[in-house]
Write a protein that holds these residues in place. Sequence first.
Motif, PDB file in Angstrom:
ATOM      1  N   ILE A 148      10.319   3.098  -4.948  1.00 12.71           N
ATOM      2  CA  ILE A 148      11.210   2.100  -5.260  1.00 12.71           C
ATOM      3  C   ILE A 148      11.049   0.814  -4.196  1.00 12.71           C
ATOM      4  CG2 ILE A 148      13.688   1.196  -5.409  1.00 12.71           C
ATOM      5  CD1 ILE A 148      14.473   4.416  -6.165  1.00 12.71           C
ATOM      6  N   ILE A 149      10.837   1.288  -2.983  1.00 16.14           N
ATOM      7  CA  ILE A 149      10.836   0.177  -2.052  1.00 16.14           C
ATOM      8  C   ILE A 149       9.234  -0.554  -2.315  1.00 16.14           C
ATOM      9  CG2 ILE A 149      10.476  -0.365   0.347  1.00 16.14           C
ATOM     10  CD1 ILE A 149      12.514   2.127   0.857  1.00 16.14           C
ATOM     11  N   PHE A 150       8.332   0.410  -2.516  1.00 15.13           N
ATOM     12  CA  PHE A 150       6.804  -0.106  -2.711  1.00 15.13           C
ATOM     13  C   PHE A 150       6.760  -1.053  -3.792  1.00 15.13           C
ATOM     14  CE2 PHE A 150       5.020   3.554   0.020  1.00 15.13           C
ATOM     15  CZ  PHE A 150       4.911   3.046   1.086  1.00 15.13           C
ATOM     16  N   GLU A 151       7.625  -0.442  -4.935  1.00 10.77           N
ATOM     17  CA  GLU A 151       7.536  -1.319  -6.137  1.00 10.77           C
ATOM     18  C   GLU A 151       8.276  -2.716  -5.827  1.00 10.77           C
ATOM     19  OE1 GLU A 151       6.110  -0.805  -8.635  1.00 10.77           O
ATOM     20  OE2 GLU A 151       5.863   1.234  -9.184  1.00 10.77           O
ATOM     21  N   LYS A 152       9.030  -2.760  -5.067  1.00  9.09           N
ATOM     22  CA  LYS A 152       9.801  -4.050  -4.724  1.00  9.09           C
ATOM     23  C   LYS A 152       8.875  -5.104  -4.040  1.00  9.09           C
ATOM     24  CE  LYS A 152      13.888  -6.053  -2.769  1.00  9.09           C
ATOM     25  NZ  LYS A 152      15.420  -6.183  -2.311  1.00  9.09           N
ATOM     26  N   ILE A 153       8.034  -4.245  -3.000  1.00 13.89           N
ATOM     27  CA  ILE A 153       7.185  -5.031  -2.059  1.00 13.89           C
ATOM     28  C   ILE A 153       6.169  -5.618  -3.019  1.00 13.89           C
ATOM     29  CG2 ILE A 153       5.294  -5.032  -0.522  1.00 13.89           C
ATOM     30  CD1 ILE A 153       6.933  -2.769   1.028  1.00 13.89           C
ATOM     31  N   LEU A 154       5.603  -5.010  -4.131  1.00 17.44           N
ATOM     32  CA  LEU A 154       4.392  -5.171  -4.991  1.00 17.44           C
ATOM     33  C   LEU A 154       5.099  -6.486  -5.983  1.00 17.44           C
ATOM     34  CD1 LEU A 154       2.548  -2.150  -5.775  1.00 17.44           C
ATOM     35  CD2 LEU A 154       1.868  -3.856  -4.312  1.00 17.44           C
ATOM     36  N   SER A 155       6.365  -6.348  -6.120  1.00 20.80           N
ATOM     37  CA  SER A 155       6.787  -7.475  -7.079  1.00 20.80           C
ATOM     38  C   SER A 155       6.994  -8.771  -6.321  1.00 20.80           C
ATOM     39  CB  SER A 155       8.481  -6.995  -7.593  1.00 20.80           C
ATOM     40  OG  SER A 155       9.296  -7.187  -6.669  1.00 20.80           O
ATOM     41  N   ILE A 156       7.002  -8.695  -5.104  1.00 17.57           N
ATOM     42  CA  ILE A 156       7.146  -9.920  -4.352  1.00 17.57           C
ATOM     43  C   ILE A 156       5.790 -10.282  -3.839  1.00 17.57           C
ATOM     44  CG2 ILE A 156       7.806 -10.922  -2.018  1.00 17.57           C
ATOM     45  CD1 ILE A 156      10.044  -8.373  -2.047  1.00 17.57           C
ATOM     46  N   ASN A 157       4.800  -9.282  -3.703  1.00 19.45           N
ATOM     47  CA  ASN A 157       3.674  -9.868  -3.278  1.00 19.45           C
ATOM     48  C   ASN A 157       2.622  -8.912  -4.238  1.00 19.45           C
ATOM     49  OD1 ASN A 157       1.199 -10.421  -2.450  1.00 19.45           O
ATOM     50  ND2 ASN A 157       1.416  -9.723  -0.456  1.00 19.45           N
ATOM     51  N   PRO A 158       2.014  -9.312  -5.401  1.00 21.13           N
ATOM     52  CA  PRO A 158       1.321  -8.480  -6.193  1.00 21.13           C
ATOM     53  C   PRO A 158      -0.151  -8.288  -5.587  1.00 21.13           C
ATOM     54  CG  PRO A 158       1.849 -10.157  -7.401  1.00 21.13           C
ATOM     55  CD  PRO A 158       2.715 -10.432  -5.980  1.00 21.13           C
ATOM     56  N   LYS A 159      -0.300  -8.931  -4.498  1.00 21.90           N
ATOM     57  CA  LYS A 159      -1.625  -8.809  -4.212  1.00 21.90           C
ATOM     58  C   LYS A 159      -1.922  -8.064  -2.883  1.00 21.90           C
ATOM     59  CE  LYS A 159      -3.882 -11.764  -6.949  1.00 21.90           C
ATOM     60  NZ  LYS A 159      -5.279 -11.396  -7.652  1.00 21.90           N
ATOM     61  N   ASP A 160      -0.798  -7.339  -2.335  1.00 21.66           N
ATOM     62  CA  ASP A 160      -0.829  -6.417  -1.277  1.00 21.66           C
ATOM     63  C   ASP A 160      -1.683  -5.034  -1.756  1.00 21.66           C
ATOM     64  OD1 ASP A 160      -0.153  -4.697   0.924  1.00 21.66           O
ATOM     65  OD2 ASP A 160       1.726  -5.673   1.368  1.00 21.66           O
ATOM     66  N   GLN A 161      -2.938  -5.156  -1.520  1.00 18.52           N
ATOM     67  CA  GLN A 161      -3.706  -4.152  -1.899  1.00 18.52           C
ATOM     68  C   GLN A 161      -3.358  -2.578  -1.008  1.00 18.52           C
ATOM     69  OE1 GLN A 161      -7.846  -4.519  -0.960  1.00 18.52           O
ATOM     70  NE2 GLN A 161      -8.597  -3.360  -2.449  1.00 18.52           N
ATOM     71  N   ALA A 162      -2.971  -2.807  -0.057  1.00  9.17           N
ATOM     72  CA  ALA A 162      -2.800  -1.467   0.914  1.00  9.17           C
ATOM     73  C   ALA A 162      -1.607  -0.827   0.214  1.00  9.17           C
ATOM     74  CB  ALA A 162      -2.204  -1.965   2.219  1.00  9.17           C
ATOM     75  N   VAL A 163      -0.628  -1.518  -0.198  1.00  7.24           N
ATOM     76  CA  VAL A 163       0.681  -0.785  -0.964  1.00  7.24           C
ATOM     77  C   VAL A 163       0.364   0.051  -2.197  1.00  7.24           C
ATOM     78  CG1 VAL A 163       2.875  -1.405  -1.703  1.00  7.24           C
ATOM     79  CG2 VAL A 163       2.111  -2.323   0.283  1.00  7.24           C
ATOM     80  N   TYR A 164      -0.717  -0.486  -3.188  1.00  5.80           N
ATOM     81  CA  TYR A 164      -0.907  -0.168  -4.228  1.00  5.80           C
ATOM     82  C   TYR A 164      -1.477   1.443  -3.677  1.00  5.80           C
ATOM     83  CZ  TYR A 164      -0.581  -4.067  -6.882  1.00  5.80           C
ATOM     84  OH  TYR A 164      -0.241  -5.264  -7.753  1.00  5.80           O
TER      85      TYR A 164
END
Length: 589
Positions: A148-164
Amino acid sequence: MNLKSRLTRKISLTWVKTVGIFACAAMLSACALTKHPAPGLAKIEKVQAPKLEPGEKAHVFYFLQAELNRQKGDVDQALVYMNKAIEADPESMFLKMELAKLLVYKNDIPEALTLIRKGLEDHPENIDFLTVLAQIKLMQNNEAEVPIIFEKILSINPKDQAVYFLLGGLYSKMNQTPKAIDTFKRLTVQFPESFSGHYYLGKLHMVEENYSEAKKELNEAYRLNSDLVEALYGLIQIYEIQKNNKPLPGLYAQILDKDPEDARASLALALIYHTTKKEKKALGILAKLGERSTNESDILRYVVRYYIKKTLYPESIYLLENMLKTAASKGDIYYFLGLCQEESKNTQAAVEAFEHVPFESKYFEKSVLITAFHYMDMKKNDKAIALLEQALVDRPENIEFILYLGSFYEEEEMYQKALDMYLKGLSIDQNSTKLYFRLGVVYDKKGDRISCIEEMKKVLKIDPDDANALNYLGYTYADLGMNLEEAEELITKALSFKPDDGYITDSLGWVYYQKGNYEKAVATLEKAVGMIPDDPILLEHLGDAFFKTSDTEKALEFYQRSLKNKKKGHDALKLKIDRLMNKQTSLNP
């Protein structure tokens, strides 16, 4: 310019990238991947301490002091300075983040959580606070909350490759493969040139048995990075599952074009040539592998990993026998060849292979012992004994050789030789419970039960919880009709370690018998015979107990069963049977 405005975006994601590597490793394990360098992750950068500029205030000094103490490992002092820095600049999000990371490092999770939650109340889309929160959740084994936390990070910055990568790896580790696939699909949409993203996506499709999609993604990964031979191995795995061998030679050839020394591909290609009657090519490859095997241990490891462990014994034998022809150092190859022959029920061939393992090999001890046991099974006891005697010349202080040679002497009723062997062992290792135990057993077989008792006591002095010695001493007491209370305590303790052991259960039943508690003896001995139904001693004990309860029919039944299974020492038992049968005849003329 204050510290906040200059350094807010310099928060390190080092920890989360480390977690990502482990998460992706877990994913690859689930996909049965052999190895992969986890390409595609963003470069990890350490936090850089800010430079002092003219006019900088105290918070910079305190921060630098905190960093110096952290690097020296003095976290407590670092916390003191970090708190002083925050007092000097209470609005700095950067400093609060650094404080939270120090608290996590110190494992003060409650305090770190309080700080993070307060920060997220004020700044709910602060990626750095969310990142540390995810770290804490992982530390607390709350994996379910992290996506849930990682999905929120990606919603803020969908270009964060490491989080994917982190999120996809985590979903895979949690066996949520469809969600992992969706995550890597999103990654490849954002980063279509990410060969590692396509590769992981291909492996995940393999888990789902969607082989057409898997092949598409693996081919794309290889197109983007032609050094990624693992993509080719993935394709090979798919074709093997589909039993389509036609593309395999070409794929292995591609791998060997990239790396002519790739032993895994060479072994596989040799087998393909062998099965397709191209023996000259196969033997050429194996000759080179044999030459390399002395200095390249990976070659033999590949044979073990991809063939022996998969129980592909005929293939393993073919590879090993032909590598032997050119190998300078043959010991390890002979050992694994012996194992394969053994598993293939080729006992004589296995023995011949094990006998070729030289004494300097790390597998010498195992080879000798396996061969000796094969000789015993083949009723060649003299050869087993001669083999161990010679092995002790090469390795005179090897306790395992001493123990097994002693046991073989026992088997041949060469009790004095067995005693001498165990005493020799004890001169090398005065604390070996195995040697004291075997010594006690031999004294018992020689009829010296007092010495047997003393040796069992020595075992228990070294290891008071040795179940075998507890049982042996307790049974000896019971059989001699002495120290029956202590015998019951010893055997009861042994049973607490081995509650399903039929022999120890028999010992307890025999204590009850010697104490005159025959009903309890019958119940306990019946339980023992239920565990070990064909042991002549247990059957005779149960017959004795039934006799004492005046159940002569049951007594005769178990005496006769005991006689049927007894190999020697029949006279006393036959006498019991004759007396019972004569008694029955006199009662029923």
